[in-house]
Design a protein around this motif. Structure first.
Motif, short mmCIF file in Angstrom:
data_model
loop_
_atom_site.label_atom_id
_atom_site.label_comp_id
_atom_site.label_asym_id
_atom_site.label_seq_id
_atom_site.Cartn_x
_atom_site.Cartn_y
_atom_site.Cartn_z
N ALA A 100 0.85 -1.20 -0.08
CA ALA A 100 0.02 -0.03 -0.03
C ALA A 100 0.78 1.26 0.03
O ALA A 100 0.52 2.25 -0.64
N PHE A 101 1.84 1.14 0.66
CA PHE A 101 2.71 2.52 1.08
C PHE A 101 4.25 1.97 0.33
O PHE A 101 5.07 1.78 1.36
N PRO A 102 4.66 2.30 -0.71
CA PRO A 102 5.90 1.62 -1.13
C PRO A 102 7.04 2.31 -0.64
O PRO A 102 8.14 1.76 -0.28
N VAL A 169 2.02 -1.49 9.71
CA VAL A 169 0.68 -0.74 9.26
C VAL A 169 0.72 -1.05 7.65
O VAL A 169 -0.27 -1.34 7.29
N ASN A 170 1.86 -1.20 6.90
CA ASN A 170 1.81 -1.42 5.69
C ASN A 170 1.16 -2.84 5.42
O ASN A 170 0.25 -2.92 4.23
N PHE A 171 1.50 -3.82 5.88
CA PHE A 171 1.04 -5.12 5.53
C PHE A 171 -0.35 -5.08 6.01
O PHE A 171 -1.19 -5.92 5.09
N ILE A 172 -0.71 -4.63 7.10
CA ILE A 172 -2.25 -4.61 7.53
C ILE A 172 -3.21 -4.11 6.44
O ILE A 172 -4.21 -4.39 5.99
N VAL A 173 -2.84 -2.85 6.05
CA VAL A 173 -3.61 -2.06 5.00
C VAL A 173 -3.64 -3.00 3.75
O VAL A 173 -4.55 -2.85 2.91
N VAL A 620 -3.80 5.24 9.11
CA VAL A 620 -3.61 6.37 10.16
C VAL A 620 -4.28 5.45 11.40
O VAL A 620 -3.65 5.52 12.70
N TRP A 621 -5.45 5.09 11.39
CA TRP A 621 -5.97 4.40 12.41
C TRP A 621 -5.23 3.16 12.91
O TRP A 621 -5.16 2.78 14.24
N THR A 622 -4.35 2.49 12.06
CA THR A 622 -3.70 1.39 12.41
C THR A 622 -2.50 1.50 13.25
O THR A 622 -2.17 1.25 14.28
N PHE A 623 -1.86 2.82 12.72
CA PHE A 623 -0.72 3.48 13.43
C PHE A 623 -1.35 3.93 15.16
O PHE A 623 -0.55 3.84 16.00
N LEU A 624 -2.32 4.49 14.94
CA LEU A 624 -2.69 5.09 16.31
C LEU A 624 -3.04 3.88 17.22
O LEU A 624 -2.98 4.08 18.56
#
Length: 794
Positions: A100-102, A169-173, A620-624
């Motif tokens: 999602a976020f390279p 965060v990257n893998f979850i998204v 963002v939610w995952t990071f929080l």
């Protein structure tokens, strides 16, 4: 700059790549390099114990080697090797073109690498960490470990935790938002499921370690007393560390289980028995693992009733693994197994894990744990799980996916010899340790009359057999990369999606995004074709230099900070390093923000249950969620010392902390939340002036908060709070200090938003960026709503 980014020369490609497959290869190669370093340290330790009264290593060097060996293996080898596989194969297994976020993915790798460099560098700064990988306090205090190398080791852990957070965060998204159409969660491969469970555990476990490291560094550098006081001390460290440490065992193990669960069906030519129960068992074990940390504290004198509770949870967490093991054994029963190297390592992993699991059940008993804790029995149990269960499976993964990554087949004969020597060497190394029931595990030598020499000699022979066998892995990889037989897309006739593309896969993975029907049939027609220049439209070669520059800045800043650099002594060597980190960091933030890096978002992807939530908002939610754990642990540490029976008194309300200061700051932050809401509303309505005014108001309020907090800090320090109330001061300065750092980070974000707002961005449909920032700012404000009554009103 354009010509630099367009370059595909080898060095620039690997330094600046954001492609998930190349980042995956970097993780795999680097983790195997750290495997060699950690293995060399282990062999030196075993050589020291070969005979009684060994003289190869001094006590100090022995302890440094054993500590760094453990930290590297657990944190820089096992999980990162799995993360490398996940980087390379999860997008392929779910039908995505990339993560999602390279750019964040690339940054996570470089943070991981620089963290490992910092850990190794600690050897050259007086002394590396030397207390065992658990780093028990109060031995970690500057009184007992005064060397700068220990501080640098703490910096290494911070860099690693930052890397883990970005990856999680990257893998979850990616997994929840970017699955191919029709690929429901229940249809995902076992490895992808295992990694999803793993990264969720990382998200909730590693913030506890971060809190522990922050407190530890504060105690060492600034004189706080959390871990050196009798109210906190070793028990506080144990609670914080093992809340991370026990789940970490399963964080290491689950990717290996997922790998084995993918390998077995391929080489038995039958479906995985009870596959859905394996997934459910991993989820159950993940949840229970966060309730088991007290299992490591049976001999610390905690309440006997509490030990009974942790005995139950320790037994309970073993039950899901019974289901997993039985399912894998049932898959093998009466199967015509093709005994290729991946299957051999997978089966060997199951066998060794069974031994490690059975011996672990003994430690659930308080009576047996009291006798066995601190002996080589625990060393053997731990390594049968972590090395036997995890490393053997991960090596099987190297052989399993080597043809896909290279387009060449490895040498099967060398691989089988590698397995045989590894399996024999491993058991010769660790099984004798089960019999060393009376040998303490943290001694660097022993006397001849102890009778431990024979078993130690056998273990050392096994260590060298196992260690030297790994050379065959590297020889096989290097040789086969050039001389291996070319293979097609699916040499194993496997069923997961990565085998549907060429070997190695194309840069963009799929010409068209596949669709999966309800009966599991994969269709590559009728979906959106890959457009040349799409995906990373402005980055056709997937290059960006800013991830490595930002990671380098973080490394320099933490290296300077932990070796004594401050703004006051910026002309000293540590000060110059710190200053370089600040300057490079500011440049990289500016460049990262200005860079046009577009990630194509394909339509109609499977994203239940987050169909209406954007990738960035979910990120963002995952990071929080991880931030909640960080502040939860810090507040828990405050409550631990305040409610401790040994804490004779706590300052009365209003006698130390000025309620007016606290109330003013509360008013400031709550008002700033309103101005953030106004910023979102004005951006959505298209009002450029309203957006700028709202952001400026938020910036002013946040700055006012920090100014007011700085005044209060100075007043308390001048008033002698550390002398009169050291525990109160410790909890206050650390907790509000971490919160203040978050406020400062928010102000930096506002500065970035303001620069773009003046250019007319974020208006109308672009307001979501401001909204995402608002989520972070509201979270910071909510944290203060908890801190205000805890310190000022109660």
């Amino acid at each position: 700059m354009a010509s630099l980014l367009a370059s595909t020369s080898s060095t620039k490609r690997w330094l600046f790549s954001t492609n998930h497959k190349e980042i995956g290869l970097l993780y795999i190669i680097t983790s195997l390099a750290f495997f060699l370093v950690a293995g060399a340290l282990a062999l030196l330790v075993r050589w020291q114990l070969l005979f009684p009264s060994g003289g190869l290593l001094s006590a100090s060097v022995f302890n440094q080697f054993i500590t760094v060996h453990g930290l590297l293996m657990v944190l820089w080898v096992l999980s990162p090797l799995a993360i490398g596989f996940a980087n390379y194969f999860i997008p392929l297994q779910i039908g995505a073109r990339d993560l999602a976020f390279p750019r964040l993915n690339a940054m996570s790798y470089w943070l991981y690498l620089f963290g490992g460099v910092a850990m190794v560098l600690s050897f050259f700064l007086g002394s590396a960490p030397d207390l065992g990988w658990t780093l028990y306090s109060p031995q970690t205090s500057s009184r007992f470990s005064p060397f700068l190398g220990f501080n640098v080791g703490a910096a290494a852990l911070v860099l690693l935790i930052a890397s883990v957070t970005l990856s999680s965060v990257n893998f979850i998204v990616t997994i929840l938002k970017m699955r191919a159409p029709g690929l429901k969660l229940k249809y995902m491969s076992s490895f992808t499921w295992a990694m999803l469970v793993t990264v969720f555990m990382m998200l909730y476990a590693f913030p506890s370690l971060l809190a522990a490291v922050i407190i530890l560094f504060s105690d060492r550098a600034f004189g706080t007393v959390y871990f050196s006081s009798i109210q906190g001390g070793s028990l506080l460290w144990d609670n914080i560390f093992w809340f991370f440490g026990h789940p970490e065992v399963y964080i290491v193990l689950f990717p290996a289980i997922g790998l084995v669960a993918d390998i077995l069906p391929t080489f038995t030519r039958r479906p995985l028995y009870g596959s859905k129960y394996i997934t459910m068992s991993m989820i159950a074990a993940a949840v229970i693992s966060f309730m088991v940390w007290g299992h490591h504290m049976f001999i610390t004198g905690i309440n006997p009733q509490v030990t009974k509770l942790f005995t139950l949870t320790t037994i309970a967490v073993s039950l899901p693994f019974d289901v997993i093991t039985i399912s894998m054994i049932e898959t093998l029963v009466r199967a015509k197994i093709r005994l290729k190297a991946p299957a051999l390592f997978a089966i060997g992993s199951i066998a060794l894990f069974i031994i490690g699991g059975i011996t672990g059940v003994f430690l659930a008993s308080v009576a047996l744990d009291t006798e066995l804790r601190g002996t080589y029995f625990v060393v053997a149990h731990f390594h049968y799980v972590m090395v036997g269960g995890a490393i053997m499976a991960l090596i099987g993964g190297v052989y399993y996916w080597f043809p896909k990554m290279t387009g060449k087949m490895y040498d099967e004969r060398i691989a089988r010899i590698h397995f045989i020597l590894s399996f024999i060497g491993f058991n010769v190394l660790y099984f004798p340790m089960f019999l060393l029931l009376d040998m303490p595990r943290r001694i660097f030598t022993y006397a001849p009359e102890t009778g431990w020499g024979g078993l130690n000699s056998i273990s050392t022979v096994g260590a060298f057999v196992f260690g030297l066998a790994q050379i065959l892995l590297f020889v096989n990889i290097w040789r086969s990369r050039k001389l291996g037989t070319p293979v097609g897309p699916n040499p194993w006739e496997s069923w997961t999606l990565e085998w549907a593309v060429s070997s190695p896969p194309p840069v963009h993975n799929f010409e068209t995004i596949p669709t999966i029907s309800s009966d599991g049939v994969v269709n590559f027609s009728g979906s959106t074709p890959h457009e040349v220049g799409g995906g990373h439209a402005s980055q056709p070669t997937h290059l960006s230099q800013w991830p490595i520059v930002m990671a380098l800045a973080s490394f320099l800043f933490l290296l300077g900070l932990t070796t004594g650099g401050t703004l006051q002594n910026f002309l000293s060597v540590p000060g110059l390093v710190l200053s370089a980190g600040v300057v490079v960091g500011l440049v990289s933030l500016y460049g990262y923000g200005r860079e046009t890096f577009v990630v194509q978002e394909d339509e109609n992807l499977e994203s239940w249950p987050f169909q209406k939530i954007s990738r960035l908002k979910l990120g963002v939610w995952t990071f929080l969620a991880s931030e909640i754990i960080l502040f939860g642990v810090l507040i828990g540490a405050y409550l631990f010392v305040r409610l401790n029976p040994l804490t004779m008194s706590w300052p009365a309300v209003g006698t130390v902390f000025n309620i007016q200061h606290g109330a003013t700051n509360t008013f400031i932050l709550l008002t700033s939340s309103l101005t953030v809401v106004m910023a979102v509303l004005t951006a959505r309505s298209g009002s450029r002036t309203g957006l700028i005014v709202s952001l400026l108001a938020t910036l002013s309020l946040g700055t006012w908060f920090l100014y007011n907090k700085a005044i209060e800090w100075e007043e308390l320090a001048v008033g002698g709070i550390f002398a009169s109330h050291p525990l109160t001061a410790t909890s206050y300065y650390i907790t509000t200090g971490v919160h203040g750092v978050h406020v400062f980070a928010g102000l930096a974000m506002i500065g970035y938003l303001l620069v773009n707002a003046f250019k007319g961005k974020y208006l109308g449909g672009g307001y979501t960026t401001v909204q995402h920032f608002g989520l972070y700012w509201h979270f910071v404000d909510i944290v203060w709503v908890f801190l205000f009554p805890l310190f000022y009103l109660i």
